[in-house]
Design an enzyme around this catalytic site. Sequence first.
Site, PDB file in Angstrom:
ATOM      1  N   THR A  77       0.786  -1.230  -0.022  1.00 40.27           N
ATOM      2  CA  THR A  77      -0.188   0.083   0.084  1.00 40.27           C
ATOM      3  C   THR A  77       0.990   1.404  -0.033  1.00 40.27           C
ATOM      4  O   THR A  77       1.622   1.290   0.978  1.00 40.27           O
ATOM      5  CB  THR A  77      -0.917  -0.106   1.170  1.00 40.27           C
ATOM      6  OG1 THR A  77      -1.596  -1.202   1.200  1.00 40.27           O
ATOM      7  CG2 THR A  77      -1.995   1.311   1.418  1.00 40.27           C
ATOM      8  N   PHE A  88       1.126   5.150   0.647  1.00 37.08           N
ATOM      9  CA  PHE A  88       0.463   6.226   1.597  1.00 37.08           C
ATOM     10  C   PHE A  88       1.179   7.520   1.048  1.00 37.08           C
ATOM     11  O   PHE A  88       2.342   7.757   0.769  1.00 37.08           O
ATOM     12  CB  PHE A  88       0.744   5.968   3.094  1.00 37.08           C
ATOM     13  CG  PHE A  88      -0.014   4.543   3.659  1.00 37.08           C
ATOM     14  CD1 PHE A  88      -1.140   4.917   4.440  1.00 37.08           C
ATOM     15  CD2 PHE A  88       0.686   3.312   3.230  1.00 37.08           C
ATOM     16  CE1 PHE A  88      -1.668   3.821   4.733  1.00 37.08           C
ATOM     17  CE2 PHE A  88       0.128   2.322   4.067  1.00 37.08           C
ATOM     18  CZ  PHE A  88      -1.073   2.480   4.600  1.00 37.08           C
TER      19      PHE A  88
END
Length: 382
Positions: free
Chosen positions: A269, A271
Site C-alpha cells: 500500500t 501512503f
Amino acid sequence: MAAVHAVRSPTTHLHGGISVNLSPSNRNPSAVIRFGRGSSKQNRLASVLSASSLREGDGHGRDSSLRAVEVKKILEDSPLLPKPLSSNQLAETVSNGSRVRVAYQGVRGAYSESAAEKAYPNCEAVPCEEFDTAFEAVERWLVDRAVLPIENSLGGSIHRNYDLLLRHNLHIVGEVKLAVRHCLLANHGVKLEDLRRVLSHPQALAQCENTLTRLGLVREAVDDTAGAAKQIAFEDLSDAAAVASAKAAEIYGLNIVAEDIQDDTDNVTRFLMLAREPIIPGTNRLFKTSIVFSLEEGPGVLFKALAVFALRQINLTKIESRPLRQNPLRASGGLKYFDYLFYVDFEASMADEVAQNALRHLEEFATFLRVLGSYPVDTTML
C-alpha cells in the site's frame, strides 16, 4: 508557473473539545499493569482481568460472555490508548512537546499507524475515525501531518482520498510504501477448526479470498482491520477471527492463528504524507510530482495532455480519473458527456525546468490545473 486552485467547498462548522477519555485497546493483563499503579481505575482493571482469568479455571464464575461484558465496560472507562478523533471532536489542542503529531485513519494497530510511524519515526500517531477527519485535523493545526493510503497494489486506488485531496488545501510532501502482511487473529484457546466467520475491511478480505475460501469462513465486512481485531477481543468471540496485522494481535491480546494469509506476497500500500505547507522541491534525489487537471471535451484532447510529458521524456507512474462533481455532465453537440478530473503522478521535480515547461504546455489547453505536491520518491518497500 501560476497554477489555478480549485475553490474549496464550504465545510460544516465543527465544535466541541477533544475528549480526555481514552479508549479501550488491550485485554492483556500484563500490558495493563505496565501502565503504573497511580490510577484506581487501572488497579481496578488489573484486578478484574486477574479475577476473570482465575474464574476461567474454577468452573464457578460467570460465563465467558458476562466476563467479556464486564471487562469491556472497565476498559471503556480506562485511559490506556487514544480514542480515534471524530469530526465533532475537532477543536484547538496543544501539541505534545516537540514530537511530530501525525494523523491516520483507524484505531491502534491499523496498517495506517505503521505507515505513519515509518514516515515519521518517534512521532505521536493520532488515530482518526474518518479520512475527512484526518484532513481537517491538519488544517486546524491539531496535528502537524497526516499519512493516508492512496493506492494498493492489489485493490487499486482509494478513491475517497483522491476526492479529499481536491476538496482540502493540503500539500503532498512525501510518500511511504508499506508491505501488507495479513494474519488471522482469534482469542486465545480458539482453534482454526472452531472458526465459522471472519471480520475485516473489505479490501483485506478480498486480498485473502483464496485462503478464506479454502477455510470455509463466512466473510463479514467492518470499517478497518484493527477495528475487527478490537471487536473480536472485546466481544470475546469464539467462532470468529479477524484479518489484521501482527501488531493488532499484540495490542488487543489475540492469538495469531495463521500468518501471511494474503493471496499475493506482493501486497503493498502506498501512503501520502500531507502537510499545510509544501516542501521546496530539489534535484538531488528522485522526485515525483502529483497534479490534477480537467480538459475540454473533444477528440484527442487527453492524448494531447499526456503528450506534453512524452515529448519531454517524463515518465508517468499513475493516472486516475474521477468525476467532476460540480458539473458531472457536459452537453456538446446535442449529446451529454461525463466530465472528469485527471490525477497524474510523474517522475520529475518541479525544480526541473523540463517539468515546468511541461505544465506550462498543459496549461495552454487545460481548463483547470493544480499541483498537489512535488516530493521525494520512497524507494523502500518494507
